[in-house]
Design an enzyme around this catalytic site. Structure first.
Site, PDB file in Angstrom:
ATOM      1  N   HIS A 151      24.933  71.469 -44.110  1.00  0.00           N
ATOM      2  CA  HIS A 151      26.252  71.843 -44.614  1.00  0.00           C
ATOM      3  C   HIS A 151      26.441  71.249 -45.993  1.00  0.00           C
ATOM      4  O   HIS A 151      26.012  70.128 -46.250  1.00  0.00           O
ATOM      5  CB  HIS A 151      27.361  71.332 -43.674  1.00  0.00           C
ATOM      6  CG  HIS A 151      28.654  72.036 -43.865  1.00  0.00           C
ATOM      7  ND1 HIS A 151      29.545  71.674 -44.844  1.00  0.00           N
ATOM      8  CD2 HIS A 151      29.188  73.114 -43.224  1.00  0.00           C
ATOM      9  CE1 HIS A 151      30.587  72.485 -44.780  1.00  0.00           C
ATOM     10  NE2 HIS A 151      30.398  73.371 -43.818  1.00  0.00           N
ATOM     11  N   ASP A 191      28.572  76.408 -36.480  1.00  0.00           N
ATOM     12  CA  ASP A 191      27.952  77.592 -35.892  1.00  0.00           C
ATOM     13  C   ASP A 191      26.935  77.263 -34.808  1.00  0.00           C
ATOM     14  O   ASP A 191      26.659  78.091 -33.943  1.00  0.00           O
ATOM     15  CB  ASP A 191      27.274  78.429 -36.988  1.00  0.00           C
ATOM     16  CG  ASP A 191      28.272  79.362 -37.652  1.00  0.00           C
ATOM     17  OD1 ASP A 191      29.350  79.560 -37.079  1.00  0.00           O
ATOM     18  OD2 ASP A 191      27.962  79.891 -38.729  1.00  0.00           O
TER      19      ASP A 191
HETATM   20  N1  ACO Z   1      17.098  74.094 -41.871  1.00  0.00           N
HETATM   21  C1  ACO Z   1      16.084  73.443 -42.487  1.00  0.00           C
HETATM   22  N2  ACO Z   1      16.226  72.791 -43.639  1.00  0.00           N
HETATM   23  C2  ACO Z   1      17.427  72.814 -44.204  1.00  0.00           C
HETATM   24  C3  ACO Z   1      18.530  73.468 -43.609  1.00  0.00           C
HETATM   25  C4  ACO Z   1      18.328  74.125 -42.402  1.00  0.00           C
HETATM   26  N3  ACO Z   1      19.318  74.764 -41.787  1.00  0.00           N
HETATM   27  N4  ACO Z   1      19.611  73.310 -44.383  1.00  0.00           N
HETATM   28  C5  ACO Z   1      19.212  72.574 -45.436  1.00  0.00           C
HETATM   29  N5  ACO Z   1      17.900  72.285 -45.315  1.00  0.00           N
HETATM   30  C6  ACO Z   1      17.117  71.491 -46.223  1.00  0.00           C
HETATM   31  C7  ACO Z   1      16.808  72.253 -47.491  1.00  0.00           C
HETATM   32  O1  ACO Z   1      15.624  73.013 -47.361  1.00  0.00           O
HETATM   33  C8  ACO Z   1      16.681  71.150 -48.475  1.00  0.00           C
HETATM   34  O2  ACO Z   1      15.449  70.495 -48.251  1.00  0.00           O
HETATM   35  P1  ACO Z   1      14.604  69.832 -49.443  1.00  0.00           P
HETATM   36  O3  ACO Z   1      15.546  68.801 -50.034  1.00  0.00           O
HETATM   37  O4  ACO Z   1      13.434  69.272 -48.745  1.00  0.00           O
HETATM   38  O5  ACO Z   1      14.331  70.963 -50.388  1.00  0.00           O
HETATM   39  C9  ACO Z   1      17.775  70.169 -48.047  1.00  0.00           C
HETATM   40  O6  ACO Z   1      17.909  70.371 -46.642  1.00  0.00           O
HETATM   41  C10 ACO Z   1      19.103  70.409 -48.744  1.00  0.00           C
HETATM   42  O7  ACO Z   1      19.528  71.723 -48.413  1.00  0.00           O
HETATM   43  P2  ACO Z   1      20.299  72.706 -49.326  1.00  0.00           P
HETATM   44  O8  ACO Z   1      19.895  74.102 -49.013  1.00  0.00           O
HETATM   45  O9  ACO Z   1      20.197  72.234 -50.756  1.00  0.00           O
HETATM   46  O10 ACO Z   1      21.771  72.493 -48.840  1.00  0.00           O
HETATM   47  P3  ACO Z   1      22.976  73.341 -49.351  1.00  0.00           P
HETATM   48  O11 ACO Z   1      24.146  72.441 -49.369  1.00  0.00           O
HETATM   49  O12 ACO Z   1      22.632  74.057 -50.613  1.00  0.00           O
HETATM   50  O13 ACO Z   1      23.133  74.480 -48.247  1.00  0.00           O
HETATM   51  C11 ACO Z   1      23.612  75.510 -46.187  1.00  0.00           C
HETATM   52  C12 ACO Z   1      23.990  74.373 -47.152  1.00  0.00           C
HETATM   53  C13 ACO Z   1      23.631  76.856 -46.920  1.00  0.00           C
HETATM   54  C14 ACO Z   1      24.643  75.569 -45.062  1.00  0.00           C
HETATM   55  C15 ACO Z   1      22.206  75.225 -45.647  1.00  0.00           C
HETATM   56  O14 ACO Z   1      22.194  73.992 -44.973  1.00  0.00           O
HETATM   57  C16 ACO Z   1      21.708  76.339 -44.752  1.00  0.00           C
HETATM   58  O15 ACO Z   1      21.158  77.313 -45.235  1.00  0.00           O
HETATM   59  N6  ACO Z   1      21.882  76.224 -43.392  1.00  0.00           N
HETATM   60  C17 ACO Z   1      21.479  77.269 -42.485  1.00  0.00           C
HETATM   61  C18 ACO Z   1      22.528  78.363 -42.414  1.00  0.00           C
HETATM   62  C19 ACO Z   1      23.748  77.962 -41.629  1.00  0.00           C
HETATM   63  O16 ACO Z   1      23.665  77.340 -40.580  1.00  0.00           O
HETATM   64  N7  ACO Z   1      24.918  78.356 -42.157  1.00  0.00           N
HETATM   65  C20 ACO Z   1      26.205  78.059 -41.531  1.00  0.00           C
HETATM   66  C21 ACO Z   1      27.010  77.163 -42.438  1.00  0.00           C
HETATM   67  S1  ACO Z   1      28.445  76.543 -41.644  1.00  0.00           S
HETATM   68  C22 ACO Z   1      29.563  77.805 -41.713  1.00  0.00           C
HETATM   69  O17 ACO Z   1      29.535  78.676 -42.555  1.00  0.00           O
HETATM   70  C23 ACO Z   1      30.635  77.764 -40.618  1.00  0.00           C
END
Ligand code: ACO
Length: 355
Positions: free
Chosen positions: A249, A297
């Protein structure tokens, strides 16, 4: 030309002020100052929607009037049901996006129009799904917003399950400058009308990185036959550097308070069953290996499944609630407006000449 390039995705950047919601220093989500989980526990959907949209918890009288307003406006007008029969759309978010634009609304004052738009979401998603499947649309029942929504989605009356649904709806309602709300604020900042701004928000919520995660979570959670299999799945995903839906998140880096609330509610519903244990084992594993928290979620998917609600409705349910947050942001943006129009740093060629 911009001198300082903002971080990708505006990560960590505050772009404006808001008095609608925030996360406090202890990681609690606050709606207009109240903890969202306390509101979910003790208030009705209508009361919280009123708080979010109009800035104040309603008196009993105001609450009854607001409930009546939502009920009175909830039916679809014009030729919408007829068009639904002709223009069948299989994705309910596409239906929502289309029919919200087509509906002939009665109110013109922005706050009332936003509440009117919101009041129609349950009928749009229910009728659209039913028409697609060849069944007749249902008439709304005389109950609370959550009871009616539960009925429209399941064709069953179940006040206990409707109350569980209501708690989740309240937690989905608002989350400051999330992607769909920000899209709406950009639209509102151009002084476009409420309907157009809500359509921008629906379109943005649809994406799998935002609202589209919840049904994907269910697909993998229900596929496991053992805890070992569940952990192997996530281990492999992490190894391949693939995103695991339901984790991570932008705001919550340790715990999503909404997810933890829903986890407790889920246990009340299903106890320590296999699937509950697989889910908690996955949560612990991902935290240990990657320090990523489960987001709302993750537990919401299993929760809705347990309530007997079909997967196709999970994202539209999120929209049925978040639309009240969008409405509040529309009003807030326009109350103190400046068009949102950032700069960019150009990286393409210059000085090309035509032959
Ligand atoms: N699974 C695996 N790795 C992840 C996940 C995940 N769900 N989320 C983040 N990471 C990792 C990234 O790959 C990144 O790794 P790195 O530093 O080794 O490159 C690190 O964690 C940071 O992640 P970001 O993508 O930079 O985090 P950001 O804040 O940009 O994105 C987001 C947040 C979009 C929610 C992301 O965590 C994601 O895509 N999650 C999966 C989708 C999801 O569950 N969405 C629901 C959100 S809640 C809602 O809308 C109610």
């Amino acid at each position: 030309m911009a001198e300082n390039l903002a971080p990708k995705g505006l990560d960590g950047v505050a772009v404006d002020v808001t008095s609608i919601a925030t996360t406090d220093n202890s990681g609690n989500l606050l709606y207009r100052g109240y903890r969202a989980i306390d509101l979910a526990d003790r208030k009705s959907f209508e009361e919280v929607a009123h708080l979010i949209l109009f800035g104040k918890l309603p008196s009993a009288d105001e609450s009854a009037k607001f409930r009546e307003f939502l009920k009175k406006n909830s039916a679809l007008g014009g030729r919408i049901p007829e068009i639904m029969k002709i223009e069948k759309q299989t994705n309910l978010m596409d239906s929502l996006r289309s029919y919200v634009s087509l509906e002939p609304y009665r109110n013109s004052e922005a706050g009332l129009l936003l509440a009117e738009i919101a009041s129609k979401f349950p009928q749009i998603i229910s009728s659209s799904a039913r028409i697609n499947e060849g069944s007749a649309p249902l008439h709304s029942i005389d109950g609370s917003y959550a009871e009616n929504l539960y009925y429209l989605l399941t064709e069953k009356k179940n006040p206990r399950y409707a109350r569980f649904l209501e708690k989740l709806l309240i937690l989905y309602m608002e989350h400051e400058f999330n992607a769909s709300t920000f899209a709406l604020r950009v639209a509102a900042s151009t002084l476009t009308d409420p309907v157009s701004a809500i359509v921008a928000a629906i379109s943005t919520l649809k994406g799998p990185l935002h609202g589209g995660a919840n049904s994907e979570v269910l697909t993998y959670l229900l596929s496991f036959k053992s805890e070992e299999e569940a952990l192997k799945f996530v281990e492999e995903k992490l190894r391949r550097k693939e995103k695991i839906m339901g984790f991570g998140h932008r705001v919550y880096k340790e715990k999503d308070p909404r997810a933890q609330f829903v986890k407790i509610e889920l246990k009340k519903l299903i106890g320590n069953t296999d699937v509950y244990r697989y889910a908690t084992a996955i949560e612990e594993y991902i935290w240990e290996k990657k320090k990523l928290p489960a987001n709302l979620d993750f537990y919401a998917a299993l929760y809705l499944k347990t309530l007997g609600i079909d997967e196709k409705f999970y994202l539209p349910i999120f929209a049925c609630s978040r639309v009240f947050g969008w409405g509040a942001h529309y009003l807030e943006q326009q109350a103190d407006n400046k068009i949102i129009r950032p700069l960019s740093v150009y990286t393409g060629p210059t000085g090309l000449t035509l032959e």
